[in-house]
Design a protein around this motif. Structure first.
Motif, short mmCIF file in Angstrom:
data_model
loop_
_atom_site.label_atom_id
_atom_site.label_comp_id
_atom_site.label_asym_id
_atom_site.label_seq_id
_atom_site.Cartn_x
_atom_site.Cartn_y
_atom_site.Cartn_z
N ARG A 10 -6.05 -4.48 -4.78
CA ARG A 10 -4.68 -5.00 -4.80
C ARG A 10 -4.07 -4.93 -3.40
NH1 ARG A 10 -2.26 -1.76 -8.52
NH2 ARG A 10 -1.16 -0.48 -7.03
N LEU A 11 -4.30 -3.84 -2.71
CA LEU A 11 -3.78 -3.66 -1.36
C LEU A 11 -4.35 -4.70 -0.40
CD1 LEU A 11 -2.21 -2.05 0.78
CD2 LEU A 11 -4.20 -0.51 0.91
N LEU A 12 -5.66 -4.92 -0.47
CA LEU A 12 -6.30 -5.89 0.43
C LEU A 12 -5.85 -7.31 0.12
CD1 LEU A 12 -9.92 -4.45 0.70
CD2 LEU A 12 -8.04 -4.25 2.36
N GLN A 13 -5.74 -7.65 -1.15
CA GLN A 13 -5.28 -8.99 -1.53
C GLN A 13 -3.84 -9.22 -1.06
OE1 GLN A 13 -5.96 -8.95 -5.77
NE2 GLN A 13 -8.01 -9.83 -5.56
N THR A 14 -3.00 -8.23 -1.25
CA THR A 14 -1.61 -8.35 -0.84
C THR A 14 -1.50 -8.47 0.68
OG1 THR A 14 -0.87 -7.08 -2.75
CG2 THR A 14 0.66 -7.24 -0.89
N THR A 15 -2.22 -7.62 1.38
CA THR A 15 -2.19 -7.66 2.85
C THR A 15 -2.67 -9.00 3.36
OG1 THR A 15 -2.53 -5.27 2.95
CG2 THR A 15 -3.02 -6.53 4.95
N GLU A 16 -3.77 -9.46 2.82
CA GLU A 16 -4.31 -10.75 3.25
C GLU A 16 -3.30 -11.87 3.01
OE1 GLU A 16 -7.36 -14.14 1.82
OE2 GLU A 16 -7.84 -12.11 1.18
N SER A 17 -2.71 -11.89 1.85
CA SER A 17 -1.74 -12.93 1.52
C SER A 17 -0.54 -12.90 2.45
CB SER A 17 -1.30 -12.74 0.06
OG SER A 17 -0.33 -13.67 -0.29
N ASP A 30 6.27 -1.85 5.60
CA ASP A 30 7.23 -1.80 4.50
C ASP A 30 7.02 -2.97 3.54
OD1 ASP A 30 8.41 0.50 5.45
OD2 ASP A 30 10.04 -0.56 6.48
N ALA A 31 6.76 -4.15 4.08
CA ALA A 31 6.53 -5.33 3.24
C ALA A 31 5.24 -5.17 2.45
CB ALA A 31 6.47 -6.59 4.11
N ILE A 32 4.22 -4.61 3.07
CA ILE A 32 2.95 -4.41 2.38
C ILE A 32 3.11 -3.39 1.25
CG2 ILE A 32 0.58 -3.53 2.65
CD1 ILE A 32 0.68 -4.79 5.52
N VAL A 33 3.82 -2.29 1.53
CA VAL A 33 4.09 -1.28 0.50
C VAL A 33 4.85 -1.90 -0.67
CG1 VAL A 33 5.44 0.81 0.01
CG2 VAL A 33 4.02 0.70 2.07
N LYS A 34 5.91 -2.64 -0.36
CA LYS A 34 6.74 -3.23 -1.41
C LYS A 34 5.97 -4.26 -2.24
CE LYS A 34 11.09 -5.60 -2.19
NZ LYS A 34 12.29 -6.16 -1.60
N ALA A 35 5.25 -5.16 -1.57
CA ALA A 35 4.56 -6.23 -2.30
C ALA A 35 3.34 -5.71 -3.08
CB ALA A 35 4.13 -7.32 -1.33
N ARG A 40 2.81 4.27 0.69
CA ARG A 40 2.42 4.35 2.10
C ARG A 40 1.36 5.43 2.32
NH1 ARG A 40 5.16 2.41 6.66
NH2 ARG A 40 6.86 1.87 5.29
N LYS A 41 1.55 6.58 1.67
CA LYS A 41 0.59 7.68 1.82
C LYS A 41 -0.80 7.26 1.35
CE LYS A 41 0.02 12.54 0.66
NZ LYS A 41 0.60 13.71 0.01
N SER A 42 -0.86 6.54 0.25
CA SER A 42 -2.15 6.06 -0.28
C SER A 42 -2.78 5.04 0.66
CB SER A 42 -1.97 5.43 -1.66
OG SER A 42 -1.53 6.40 -2.58
N ILE A 43 -1.94 4.19 1.24
CA ILE A 43 -2.46 3.19 2.19
C ILE A 43 -3.11 3.89 3.37
CG2 ILE A 43 -1.84 1.37 3.84
CD1 ILE A 43 0.36 0.52 1.82
N TYR A 44 -2.40 4.86 3.94
CA TYR A 44 -2.92 5.54 5.13
C TYR A 44 -4.09 6.47 4.81
CZ TYR A 44 0.60 3.42 8.06
OH TYR A 44 1.35 2.51 8.75
N ARG A 45 -4.21 6.84 3.54
CA ARG A 45 -5.40 7.61 3.14
C ARG A 45 -6.62 6.70 3.16
NH1 ARG A 45 -7.48 7.89 -1.76
NH2 ARG A 45 -5.58 7.19 -2.77
N LEU A 46 -6.43 5.44 2.76
CA LEU A 46 -7.53 4.48 2.74
C LEU A 46 -7.79 3.87 4.12
CD1 LEU A 46 -6.53 2.63 -0.54
CD2 LEU A 46 -8.56 4.05 -0.22
N TYR A 47 -6.72 3.60 4.85
CA TYR A 47 -6.81 2.94 6.17
C TYR A 47 -5.88 3.66 7.13
CZ TYR A 47 -8.86 -0.53 3.15
OH TYR A 47 -9.66 -1.14 2.20
N PRO A 48 -6.43 4.33 8.13
CA PRO A 48 -5.61 5.16 9.01
C PRO A 48 -4.61 4.39 9.87
CG PRO A 48 -7.89 5.10 9.77
CD PRO A 48 -7.85 4.40 8.45
N THR A 49 -4.86 3.08 10.07
CA THR A 49 -3.95 2.28 10.89
C THR A 49 -3.73 0.92 10.24
OG1 THR A 49 -5.73 1.25 12.16
CG2 THR A 49 -4.82 3.34 13.03
N LYS A 50 -2.67 0.25 10.66
CA LYS A 50 -2.42 -1.10 10.19
C LYS A 50 -3.58 -2.02 10.62
CE LYS A 50 0.79 -4.99 10.53
NZ LYS A 50 1.99 -5.50 11.20
#
Length: 188
Positions: A10-17, A30-35, A40-50
């Motif tokens: 879901r995170l990758l699909q949203t980010t790509e879109s 913020d837009a990626i977290v919201k959409a 945010r903590k989960s995102i940075y656990r999976l990917y350390p940087t934008k």
């Protein structure tokens, strides 16, 4: 584990879109977290940087786009497969969410030639060229590798023109050029 895979997808699909629609720099975390609904903590656990997140989203797009492209050009004899590229591109150019080549767009936004994002863009173009090489070699062309490189330029050029002008017939013009290219002595 399955939940993590679902969250990651879901995170990758949203980010790509989001980055395809608005660009990397215009899309904040913020837009990626919201959409995505992913904390945010989960995102940075999976990917350390934008950058790592965007690169992963682009890798996923590469897989999906190449599968679409290969599926759309895999039937018929090799020359017909090469010429099928351009009607396929036109159908993409006519889609409501067409914003050009995500990989060229991303590379254009990334100033550092050694960035992970630029590396993914290069990989995509290498994969596309490799596929074109397979088809041109199957055609028995004298300069199959050279023709494959020229076809890549036609594909990228038509994509850029269609994005800038909104004219999907750029694919038709590129297809006509490809047809002439395949009739030249160097190609035969």
């Amino acid at each position: 584990m399955l939940e993590d895979a679902s969250i990651q997808q879901r995170l990758l699909q949203t980010t790509e879109s989001l980055i395809y629609a608005g660009g990397i720099n215009a899309t904040g975390m913020d837009a990626i977290v919201k959409a995505s609904g992913v904390a945010r903590k989960s995102i940075y656990r999976l990917y350390p940087t934008k950058e790592a997140l965007v690169a992963a989203a682009l890798r996923a797009r590469d897989e999906r786009w190449m599968r679409w492209f290969i599926d759309g050009t895999s039937s018929g004899e090799p020359r017909a497969r090469l010429l099928a590229i351009f009607p396929l591109l036109r159908s993409w150019f006519e889609s409501a969410d067409f914003r050009g080549c995500a990989f060229i767009n991303a590379a254009g936004e990334t100033g550092d030639p050694s960035s992970e994002i630029r590396a993914v863009a290069r990989l995509h173009k290498q994969r596309l060229l490799g596929y074109l090489n397979e088809i041109t070699a199957a055609c028995g062309l004298a300069d199959a590798a050279g023709v494959a490189r020229q076809l890549l330029l036609l594909i990228d050029g038509a994509t850029a023109v269609a994005m800038v002008t909104g004219q999907s017939d750029a694919a038709d013009c590129a297809g006509q050029t490809a047809s002439m290219l395949l009739q030249t002595p160097n190609a035969q």
